[in-house]
Motif scaffolding. Structure first.
Motif, short mmCIF file in Angstrom:
data_model
loop_
_atom_site.label_atom_id
_atom_site.label_comp_id
_atom_site.label_asym_id
_atom_site.label_seq_id
_atom_site.Cartn_x
_atom_site.Cartn_y
_atom_site.Cartn_z
N VAL A 1 -60.93 46.07 43.33
CA VAL A 1 -60.76 45.02 44.34
C VAL A 1 -59.61 44.11 43.95
N LEU A 2 -59.56 43.72 42.66
CA LEU A 2 -58.49 42.84 42.21
C LEU A 2 -57.13 43.51 42.35
N GLU A 3 -57.07 44.80 42.03
CA GLU A 3 -55.81 45.53 42.14
C GLU A 3 -55.36 45.62 43.59
N GLU A 4 -56.31 45.87 44.49
CA GLU A 4 -55.96 45.96 45.92
C GLU A 4 -55.46 44.61 46.44
N ARG A 5 -56.11 43.54 45.98
CA ARG A 5 -55.67 42.19 46.42
C ARG A 5 -54.30 41.85 45.86
N ALA A 6 -54.03 42.33 44.63
CA ALA A 6 -52.73 42.02 44.02
C ALA A 6 -51.57 42.65 44.76
N LYS A 7 -51.86 43.72 45.49
CA LYS A 7 -50.83 44.43 46.23
C LYS A 7 -50.46 43.72 47.54
N LYS A 8 -51.32 42.79 47.97
CA LYS A 8 -51.07 42.13 49.26
C LYS A 8 -50.07 40.99 49.14
#
Length: 202
Positions: free
Chosen positions: A195-202
């Motif tokens: 989840v953190l990795e996905e958010r970091a991509k935004k």
């Protein structure tokens, strides 16, 4: 790209968890395993001991979804970043590299959290008498949740006191109790990291 197989028609493959970055195992592919991995998006390997093609997890159910495949500079070794559906090792361990030979002092990071998660998981399985983690698991979600609330408040107090040493210790306590909660709920840390990795991509 010209992937280079050795004289036996094989290429070494390092498998790594896409979220925790933990190295799962070292294996080999022949050209057919390589092509099937590209086509299916799941890990296919070649077993040197059985001398046969091997779809990882076909028997155990512990399949691996491939996120990326990277070749080294000589194009004679591969790195597969994967999302494992279960343990990578036939022993039931998350990684085949679970036998420590020696440890040197190093910086702390995700590996430390992964190791702590393993210790907490083991405490949950064995429930050693007198261990604080055992006490938390036996008391259950209400006690664990209460401790998280208490530790979160102590983190805030330490921050307001501008005490970096106290804040470091209280933050560590909070993270520990959060990992206990995740284990109590049987939610892998890798899910949170994803989840953190996905958010970091935004």
């Amino acid at each position: 790209m010209n992937i280079r197989f050795d004289a036996d028609g094989l290429i070494p493959v390092v498998l790594q968890d896409a979220y925790t970055k933990q190295v799962l195992t070292l294996a080999y592919m022949n050209e057919e395993a390589y092509q099937r991995t590209l086509e299916t998006g799941e890990t296919w390997l070649y077993s040197r001991s059985r001398q046969e093609l091997w779809h990882k997890g076909a028997t155990s159910g512990n399949t691996q979804k491939v996120v990326s495949m990277t070749a080294d500079c000589d194009e004679d070794a591969l790195l597969l970043s994967v999302i494992p559906a279960g343990p990578a090792c036939h022993t039931g361990e998350d990684t085949c590299f679970h036998q420590t030979v020696k440890e040197w002092e190093t910086t702390y990071g995700v590996d430390t959290l992964v190791q702590l998660e393993k210790v907490i998981k083991q405490r949950d399985l064995e429930r050693p008498e007198g261990a604080y983690t055992t006490y938390l698991f036996e008391k259950g979600i209400d006690k664990i949740g209460k401790k998280i609330g208490e530790e979160a408040m102590e983190v805030v107090i330490a921050a307001k006191n501008n005490d970096s040493e106290e804040l470091s210790m209280e933050a560590a306590d909070l993270i520990y109790h959060l990992l206990v909660l995740l284990e109590e709920q049987k939610l892998p840390l890798s899910n949170v990291l994803r989840v953190l990795e996905e958010r970091a991509k935004k």
